[in-house]
Design an enzyme around this catalytic site. Structure first.
Site, PDB file in Angstrom:
ATOM      1  N   SER A  21       0.799  -1.222   0.000  1.00 18.78           N
ATOM      2  CA  SER A  21       0.000   0.000   0.000  1.00 18.78           C
ATOM      3  C   SER A  21       0.838   1.281   0.000  1.00 18.78           C
ATOM      4  O   SER A  21       0.509   2.212  -0.739  1.00 18.78           O
ATOM      5  CB  SER A  21      -0.963   0.012   1.190  1.00 18.78           C
ATOM      6  OG  SER A  21      -1.961  -0.952   0.992  1.00 18.78           O
ATOM      7  N   LYS A  75     -10.379  -4.178  11.780  1.00 18.10           N
ATOM      8  CA  LYS A  75     -11.446  -3.683  10.895  1.00 18.10           C
ATOM      9  C   LYS A  75     -12.792  -3.527  11.615  1.00 18.10           C
ATOM     10  O   LYS A  75     -13.587  -2.672  11.257  1.00 18.10           O
ATOM     11  CB  LYS A  75     -11.596  -4.597   9.676  1.00 18.10           C
ATOM     12  CG  LYS A  75     -10.482  -4.378   8.663  1.00 18.10           C
ATOM     13  CD  LYS A  75     -10.681  -5.206   7.406  1.00 18.10           C
ATOM     14  CE  LYS A  75      -9.510  -4.986   6.460  1.00 18.10           C
ATOM     15  NZ  LYS A  75      -9.632  -5.769   5.231  1.00 18.10           N
ATOM     16  N   ASP A 111     -13.278  -2.299   0.646  1.00 17.32           N
ATOM     17  CA  ASP A 111     -12.948  -3.686   0.285  1.00 17.32           C
ATOM     18  C   ASP A 111     -13.977  -4.273  -0.682  1.00 17.32           C
ATOM     19  O   ASP A 111     -13.624  -4.943  -1.653  1.00 17.32           O
ATOM     20  CB  ASP A 111     -12.885  -4.574   1.539  1.00 17.32           C
ATOM     21  CG  ASP A 111     -11.570  -4.413   2.296  1.00 17.32           C
ATOM     22  OD1 ASP A 111     -10.558  -4.056   1.672  1.00 17.32           O
ATOM     23  OD2 ASP A 111     -11.574  -4.657   3.513  1.00 17.32           O
ATOM     24  N   GLY A 137     -15.256 -14.713   6.851  1.00 13.08           N
ATOM     25  CA  GLY A 137     -14.627 -13.832   7.837  1.00 13.08           C
ATOM     26  C   GLY A 137     -14.747 -12.380   7.391  1.00 13.08           C
ATOM     27  O   GLY A 137     -15.629 -12.019   6.606  1.00 13.08           O
ATOM     28  N   GLY A 138     -13.838 -11.537   7.875  1.00  6.79           N
ATOM     29  CA  GLY A 138     -13.908 -10.097   7.589  1.00  6.79           C
ATOM     30  C   GLY A 138     -13.961  -9.813   6.099  1.00  6.79           C
ATOM     31  O   GLY A 138     -14.813  -9.047   5.621  1.00  6.79           O
TER      32      GLY A 138
HETATM   33  P1  NAD Z   1     -10.561 -13.831   8.750  1.00  3.76           P
HETATM   34  O1  NAD Z   1      -9.636 -14.527   9.668  1.00  3.76           O
HETATM   35  O2  NAD Z   1     -11.437 -12.728   9.254  1.00  3.76           O
HETATM   36  O3  NAD Z   1     -11.562 -14.912   8.065  1.00  3.76           O
HETATM   37  C1  NAD Z   1     -11.157 -16.120   7.487  1.00  3.76           C
HETATM   38  C2  NAD Z   1     -12.365 -17.056   7.478  1.00  3.76           C
HETATM   39  O4  NAD Z   1     -11.999 -18.236   6.765  1.00  3.76           O
HETATM   40  C3  NAD Z   1     -12.816 -17.508   8.861  1.00  3.76           C
HETATM   41  O5  NAD Z   1     -14.223 -17.366   8.962  1.00  3.76           O
HETATM   42  C4  NAD Z   1     -12.377 -18.966   8.950  1.00  3.76           C
HETATM   43  O6  NAD Z   1     -13.253 -19.757   9.749  1.00  3.76           O
HETATM   44  C5  NAD Z   1     -12.427 -19.375   7.491  1.00  3.76           C
HETATM   45  N1  NAD Z   1     -11.518 -20.453   7.113  1.00  3.76           N
HETATM   46  C6  NAD Z   1     -10.193 -20.536   7.339  1.00  3.76           C
HETATM   47  N2  NAD Z   1      -9.681 -21.656   6.777  1.00  3.76           N
HETATM   48  C7  NAD Z   1     -10.724 -22.296   6.167  1.00  3.76           C
HETATM   49  C8  NAD Z   1     -10.839 -23.469   5.396  1.00  3.76           C
HETATM   50  N3  NAD Z   1      -9.771 -24.229   5.131  1.00  3.76           N
HETATM   51  N4  NAD Z   1     -12.058 -23.805   4.926  1.00  3.76           N
HETATM   52  C9  NAD Z   1     -13.153 -23.046   5.191  1.00  3.76           C
HETATM   53  N5  NAD Z   1     -13.093 -21.908   5.907  1.00  3.76           N
HETATM   54  C10 NAD Z   1     -11.901 -21.531   6.387  1.00  3.76           C
HETATM   55  O7  NAD Z   1      -9.646 -13.326   7.540  1.00  3.76           O
HETATM   56  P2  NAD Z   1     -10.066 -12.224   6.459  1.00  3.76           P
HETATM   57  O8  NAD Z   1      -9.774 -10.867   6.994  1.00  3.76           O
HETATM   58  O9  NAD Z   1     -11.426 -12.526   5.989  1.00  3.76           O
HETATM   59  O10 NAD Z   1      -8.989 -12.491   5.312  1.00  3.76           O
HETATM   60  C11 NAD Z   1      -8.944 -13.724   4.589  1.00  3.76           C
HETATM   61  C12 NAD Z   1      -7.859 -13.610   3.534  1.00  3.76           C
HETATM   62  O11 NAD Z   1      -8.290 -12.675   2.549  1.00  3.76           O
HETATM   63  C13 NAD Z   1      -6.535 -13.012   4.064  1.00  3.76           C
HETATM   64  O12 NAD Z   1      -5.675 -14.023   4.410  1.00  3.76           O
HETATM   65  C14 NAD Z   1      -5.996 -12.198   2.893  1.00  3.76           C
HETATM   66  O13 NAD Z   1      -5.083 -12.975   2.151  1.00  3.76           O
HETATM   67  C15 NAD Z   1      -7.194 -12.005   1.997  1.00  3.76           C
HETATM   68  N6  NAD Z   1      -7.557 -10.593   1.797  1.00  3.76           N
HETATM   69  C16 NAD Z   1      -7.332 -10.069   0.577  1.00  3.76           C
HETATM   70  C17 NAD Z   1      -7.703  -8.754   0.317  1.00  3.76           C
HETATM   71  C18 NAD Z   1      -7.458  -8.156  -1.036  1.00  3.76           C
HETATM   72  O14 NAD Z   1      -7.530  -6.937  -1.151  1.00  3.76           O
HETATM   73  N7  NAD Z   1      -7.192  -8.950  -2.062  1.00  3.76           N
HETATM   74  C19 NAD Z   1      -8.320  -7.981   1.323  1.00  3.76           C
HETATM   75  C20 NAD Z   1      -8.538  -8.574   2.580  1.00  3.76           C
HETATM   76  C21 NAD Z   1      -8.156  -9.891   2.807  1.00  3.76           C
END
Ligand code: NAD
Length: 289
Positions: A21, A75, A111, A137-138
């Site tokens: 960023s 967040k 997002d 998730g988020g």
């Molecule tokens: P988070 O921890 O809030 O949520 C992840 C979710 O995935 C949780 O609800 C968890 O229970 C679930 N989960 C984990 N492993 C799993 C599996 N094997 N099968 C099913 N469900 C599973 O994380 P987040 O903030 O939602 O972020 C997730 C990913 O998204 C981050 O690791 C990041 O790489 C990516 N991300 C990318 C961007 C972008 O701009 N491209 C923005 C935000 C996040």
């Protein structure tokens, strides 16, 4: 009144030293002739606890920052420390951009817009009858909102924590109408009937290697969108591309959430193509190193 040309903005989060960023924002700022500084406020590097968040926000405000991006783990936690929320941020219950203006802190969410724009540009004409979202998730919450705005008629949601998938499906049905979202018991129960797959868990990052769904569930007729972008080409994207699927790597979402944040911070229209080219250049340079 002279036009403001100096902007200092931040990113508050944990373990964010590899974030693209700062480079992405600052180069775009320079292209607009701005003195634009983007500073990482990393609680891991500063060795402060998560409870330092209110102090960090005050610090940036006192130092005259125009705003700050917010990432994991703040967040949702940032919301009680803000004066107001945009409609999107309120709806999603998550903030990734805070604007400091006239002594007020206003929370936004770019997002969902990031995924929406990336999908429109990267998968034009993709069939949108039914898709599977893995991860509630988020990020999954923002991506799911974008998916329904994109016109995906039915979104099935799988999460290893079924209660999360259930809450998200209920929220979406409340917002977009009954029957638009449902909980999936397993990817195998939905993918044979679905047009595409959206992946929003950390699986595929170096700390969580592997695939979020079994490779044999992916068929050439599927489109596959990943939001993980470190690495840019995840095992999921590589596997899907090798099968002949249309694919959307996670970089586009990262670029367009930054496009939205830049616009909010300085009120100027960023050049999305230029930011995309710069983003690709940074990853290519890393791959060549
Ligand atoms: P988070 O921890 O809030 O949520 C992840 C979710 O995935 C949780 O609800 C968890 O229970 C679930 N989960 C984990 N492993 C799993 C599996 N094997 N099968 C099913 N469900 C599973 O994380 P987040 O903030 O939602 O972020 C997730 C990913 O998204 C981050 O690791 C990041 O790489 C990516 N991300 C990318 C961007 C972008 O701009 N491209 C923005 C935000 C996040």
């Amino acid at each position: 009144m002279t036009e403001r040309t100096a902007y200092r903005v931040g990113l508050i989060g944990a373990d964010i030293q590899l974030s693209k960023s700062p480079a992405l924002h600052m180069r775009e700022g320079r292209a607009h002739g701005l003195d634009y500084v983007y500073e990482l406020v990393d609680i891991s590097a500063r060795n402060v606890p998560e409870s330092a968040l209110p102090d960090l926000l005050s610090e940036l405000e006192e130092r005259g920052f125009a705003g700050t991006n917010i990432t994991h783990p703040f967040k949702q936690a940032v919301i009680p420390h803000l004066d107001d929320l945009s409609e999107d941020a309120r709806m999603l219950g998550a903030v990734n951009t805070v604007v400091f203006s006239d002594g007020k802190r206003i929370g936004h969410n770019t997002d969902w817009y990031g995924f929406h724009e990336s999908f429109e540009r990267g998968l034009p004409g993709a069939r949108r009858e039914r898709a599977l979202l893995v991860g509630a998730g988020g990020a999954g919450v923002a991506v799911a909102h974008a998916a329904l705005k994109l016109g995906i008629a039915r979104l099935d949601i799988y999460d290893q924590d079924p209660a999360r998938a259930g809450r998200l499906a209920a929220d979406l049905n409340g917002r977009f109408g009954e029957g638009r979202a449902a909980v999936a018991e397993a990817p195998a129960a939905v993918l044979p009937e679905a047009d595409g797959l959206i992946h929003a868990t950390p699986v595929g990052m170096p700390a969580h290697p592997g695939m979020p769904v079994a490779a044999d569930l992916i068929e050439p007729r599927h489109w596959v969108a990943d939001i993980v972008y470190m690495p840019l080409i995840t095992q999921l994207i590589a596997t899907a591309a090798a099968k002949g699927c249309r694919t959307l790597p996670g970089g586009g979402m990262a670029i367009f959430q930054a496009v939205g944040a830049f616009r909010l911070f300085c009120g100027r229209e960023p050049d999305a193509e230029r930011m995309s080219a710069h983003f690709a250049e940074m990853f290519n340079a890393e791959a060549a190193a």
